[in-house]
Scaffold this motif. Structure first.
Motif, short mmCIF file in Angstrom:
data_model
loop_
_atom_site.label_atom_id
_atom_site.label_comp_id
_atom_site.label_asym_id
_atom_site.label_seq_id
_atom_site.Cartn_x
_atom_site.Cartn_y
_atom_site.Cartn_z
N LYS A 17 0.78 -1.14 0.04
CA LYS A 17 -0.08 -0.08 -0.12
C LYS A 17 0.98 1.26 0.06
CE LYS A 17 -3.79 -2.25 2.34
NZ LYS A 17 -4.65 -2.53 3.66
N GLU A 18 2.29 1.14 -0.26
CA GLU A 18 3.04 2.50 -0.18
C GLU A 18 2.96 2.89 -1.66
OE1 GLU A 18 4.94 -1.37 1.61
OE2 GLU A 18 4.07 -0.92 -0.38
N GLN A 19 3.31 4.31 -1.49
CA GLN A 19 3.59 5.10 -2.81
C GLN A 19 4.76 6.00 -2.50
OE1 GLN A 19 1.82 9.10 -3.66
NE2 GLN A 19 0.12 8.66 -2.01
N CYS B 295 0.66 -7.31 11.90
CA CYS B 295 0.82 -5.88 11.26
C CYS B 295 0.23 -5.88 9.72
CB CYS B 295 2.30 -5.51 11.28
SG CYS B 295 2.38 -4.82 13.00
N HIS B 296 0.16 -7.10 9.14
CA HIS B 296 -0.42 -7.23 7.83
C HIS B 296 0.56 -7.11 6.47
CE1 HIS B 296 -3.86 -7.82 9.95
NE2 HIS B 296 -4.02 -6.65 10.64
N GLY B 297 2.00 -7.32 6.84
CA GLY B 297 2.67 -7.22 5.52
C GLY B 297 2.16 -8.66 5.03
N ASN B 298 2.58 -8.76 3.61
CA ASN B 298 2.05 -9.96 2.57
C ASN B 298 3.00 -10.08 1.62
OD1 ASN B 298 0.99 -8.12 0.58
ND2 ASN B 298 -0.55 -7.58 2.11
N LEU B 299 2.62 -11.38 0.85
CA LEU B 299 3.38 -11.83 -0.17
C LEU B 299 3.35 -10.84 -1.46
CD1 LEU B 299 2.52 -15.55 0.01
CD2 LEU B 299 5.05 -14.50 0.05
N ARG B 300 2.15 -10.14 -1.66
CA ARG B 300 2.15 -9.18 -2.63
C ARG B 300 3.08 -8.00 -2.63
NH1 ARG B 300 -3.18 -10.21 -1.43
NH2 ARG B 300 -3.36 -8.10 -0.28
N GLY B 301 3.02 -7.54 -1.39
CA GLY B 301 3.92 -6.41 -0.92
C GLY B 301 5.30 -6.86 -1.21
N LEU B 302 5.79 -8.04 -0.73
CA LEU B 302 7.25 -8.30 -1.14
C LEU B 302 7.63 -8.65 -2.77
CD1 LEU B 302 9.86 -9.58 -0.65
CD2 LEU B 302 8.91 -11.68 -0.06
N THR B 303 6.65 -9.18 -3.33
CA THR B 303 6.71 -9.18 -4.61
C THR B 303 7.09 -7.92 -5.40
OG1 THR B 303 5.09 -11.24 -4.74
CG2 THR B 303 5.41 -10.15 -6.98
#
Length: 619
Positions: free
Chosen positions: A42-44, A89-97
């Motif tokens: 969800k970062e920009q 805290c809801h980090g996820n695989l999509r974020g890592l990708t």
């Protein structure tokens, strides 16, 4: 899948070309991250995998001038921030990708990923070490398809993927029939009330899956179904004495339930059905997601024979699909001797350097340890009872920060937490990258995360989020840290690029070098006056090539020193070129080598000028 027996390896492997293993793991640079704390996608304002700015998210980049401490302005705010650090805290695989490009541009070539398996639902086991279903991805992280996409993206960018796995225990999947539910180990078994349901109540019969008259939901008990059998667990209560054998092998790791692996001598170990099923499970993840290696948790707490059996099973399977050098790294606490004995007895490839290595690397750069204490960790032939030198170049994973800091006891904090750590961080990362071993960067180190909670030394404070959320680094919230413009990130990227280009810096022998202020009297740098503020120099030698490297442990002042080299490799009148310096105007400069007769023969030396808290490399 409900059962291990449901796995269809023929279908998983048919017609597929798997990612081959690297030729040598010491060529790689690892990056260890806790998935829950890395990215929520969800970062920009960061650079995407293609190098272009990303504008789709809502979390803005961190600005130290205004965002430091924005989550702890009042005692109530601080309590909320602290509490958030103990939860998902809801980090996820999509974020890592989406951050593979960030890692690639840093110079990372292998990701070590915290466990992604489904966790017990009634506890916030965000770290991944409380498994409830060994054959599922935790929904907090995503799906098997998300895992596969992440691995494919990493491979397409030249990055291998290593999964953190657990053999020693499951999550808190049953409750003992005692007053507090967590009895201490005393050598015998305890009665059990039942398997825990998804709310944590022991409402399910503690009996074999096939005989259970009650339906068991996918969030209940433990999965796959073969593990719903009392014989899969030792049932002997929690460990209190972490160095008493057999307690540390048979007991539960806190409330995590110890798995029964089998019995017998190391060389003729009889595996239990649980161990046989674990072998199949972790073969499945290699095939399903094209994984390149495993980091195995809590190896100290397993029988040597069980670890040896697992290593053989995984290595053999990996070879059948073209992964000839599948990496198996063990977390082996208890000192170097235990670690290297375990490596030789089990066939594990490497041990995590989270005991002597981490403390002495940090102590060297901060001037608190004599440098030879760190360098001698890698050349102790007698440790493995060999008469000649044994160089542990591919046997130790080295790092300056990690997620639990066993070596620091109750005083847990990152390298940059206090004193001059922030100034000296580049030198510490340079030492980590350019000395022998398989270097590993703990997430956030490249952004100078400090791991300070200011209240106690709990694990949560060294597990800040990279993406902000409610538990961001530097006591912040709602600001992300994927900044590639900072000096530490840029310098580290340059250093890792040089390491990639120069084979000698990855595979060469290593020698701590004597230094001199006058070019005549040489000795190893040592602590004087309570702290060592000095040049520390070493050589990496491969065949007939020697490169000279040096850090300066003084955070405020440049230092000069003459450094001894191998006279046989440097004829009189030869010179070296500066190929890296934190003072970039020095790069490209030639430095003459002085050679003369000494009492023991020819001596070659070069005079180095190392910037404050700096790092230089000559070739």
């Amino acid at each position: 899948m409900d059962r291990v027996s449901d796995i269809d390896f023929a279908a998983l492997c048919a017609g597929r070309k798997f990612q081959p293993s690297p030729l040598a793991w010491e060529d790689q640079v690892l990056y260890f991250l806790l998935l829950d704390r890395f990215s929520d996608d969800k970062e920009q304002g960061y650079r995407g995998n293609d190098g272009e700015p990303v504008t789709g998210g809502h979390t803005l980049p961190y600005d130290p001038a205004v965002d430091n401490g924005n989550a702890v302005a009042t005692p109530d705010n601080a309590a909320v921030w602290r509490d958030a650090g103990g939860k998902w805290c809801h980090g996820n695989l999509r974020g890592l990708t989406g951050k593979i490009g960030y890692l690639k541009r840093m110079g990372v070539t292998a990701i070590w990923l915290s466990p992604i398996f489904k966790q017990v639902s009634f506890q916030p086991t965000y770290h991944g070490y409380g498994i409830q279903d060994f054959l599922s991805v935790d929904p907090h992280f995503g799906s098997v398809a998300d895992l596969g996409k992440m691995v494919r993206t990493a491979h397409a960018n030249g990055i291998y993927v290593i999964l953190d796995i657990i053999l020693n225990h499951s999550g808190n999947v049953f409750t003992y029939a005692v007053e507090n539910g967590e009895p201490p180990w005393r050598g015998g078994t305890y009665p059990v009330v039942g398997f825990n349901n998804e709310q944590g109540a022991a409402s399910l019969p503690f009996q074999d899956y096939e005989q259970n008259p009650m339906p068991v939901g996918k969030d209940d008990a433990v999965w796959p179904g073969e593990f719903q059998n009392p014989a899969c667990f030792t049932q002997k209560g929690r460990i209190r004495s972490w160095d008493y054998d057999p307690e540390f092998r048979e007991g539960d790791f806190f409330d995590l339930k110890d798995i029964n692996h089998g019995y017998g001598p190391d060389a003729g170990y009889t595996p239990s059905p649980a161990l046989l099923n674990l072998c199949e499970i972790y073969k499945y993840w290699i095939a399903a997601a094209d994984i390149d290696g495993y980091r195995i948790d809590t190896v100290k707490h397993m029988d040597i024979g069980a670890t040896r059996f697992f290593v053989s099973a995984i290595k053999e399977f990996a070879q059948t699909i073209g992964k000839e050098n599948f990496l198996l790294v063990g977390e082996i606490t208890g000192g170097r001797e235990r670690a290297f004995d375990t490596l030789e007895e089990t066939g594990l490839d490497a041990a995590l350097g989270i005991d002597d290595v981490q403390l002495k690397l940090e102590g060297l750069m901060k001037g608190e340890n004599n440098p030879e204490e760190y360098f001698n960790l890698f050349r102790n032939s007698l440790l493995v009872r060999k008469d000649s030198h044994v160089w542990f170049k591919d046997k130790v994973v080295t790092m300056i920060n990690d997620h639990d800091q066993v070596c620091k006891g109750e005083h847990k904090a990152r390298f940059c937490a206090a004193g001059d750590g922030s100034k000296l961080a580049l030198g510490a990362l340079a030492l980590n990258a350019m000395t022998i071993g398989i270097p590993c960067i703990y997430y956030g180190t490249e952004q100078r995360f400090d791991g300070r909670g200011d209240w106690d030394g709990a694990d949560r404070y060294i597990r800040e989020t990279m993406f902000g959320g409610s538990f961001g680094a530097f006591r912040s919230k709602e600001r992300h840290f994927f900044d590639e413009s900072g000096d530490l990130f840029r310098e580290l990227a340059d250093i890792l690029k040089l390491r990639e280009e120069k084979l000698v810096l990855r595979r060469g022998r290593q020698y701590l070098r004597e230094i001199s202020g006058d070019g005549v009297n040489f000795d190893l740098p040592r602590i004087m006056g309570g702290r060592m503020l000095s040049v520390v120099a070493w050589s990496r030698i491969l065949d007939k090539t020697e490169m000279v490297l040096a850090v300066n442990t003084d955070p405020d002042n440049a230092h000069k020193a003459w450094v001894l080299m191998d006279a046989g490799l440097h004829p009189a009148g030869s010179s070296l070129k500066c190929v890296y310096s934190t003072q970039h105007g020095d790069e490209g400069a030639l430095v003459l080598t002085v050679q003369r007769k000494g009492a023991a023969g020819d001596i070659a030396a070069v005079e180095l000028d190392v910037p404050a808290a700096g790092f230089v490399v000559l070739e």
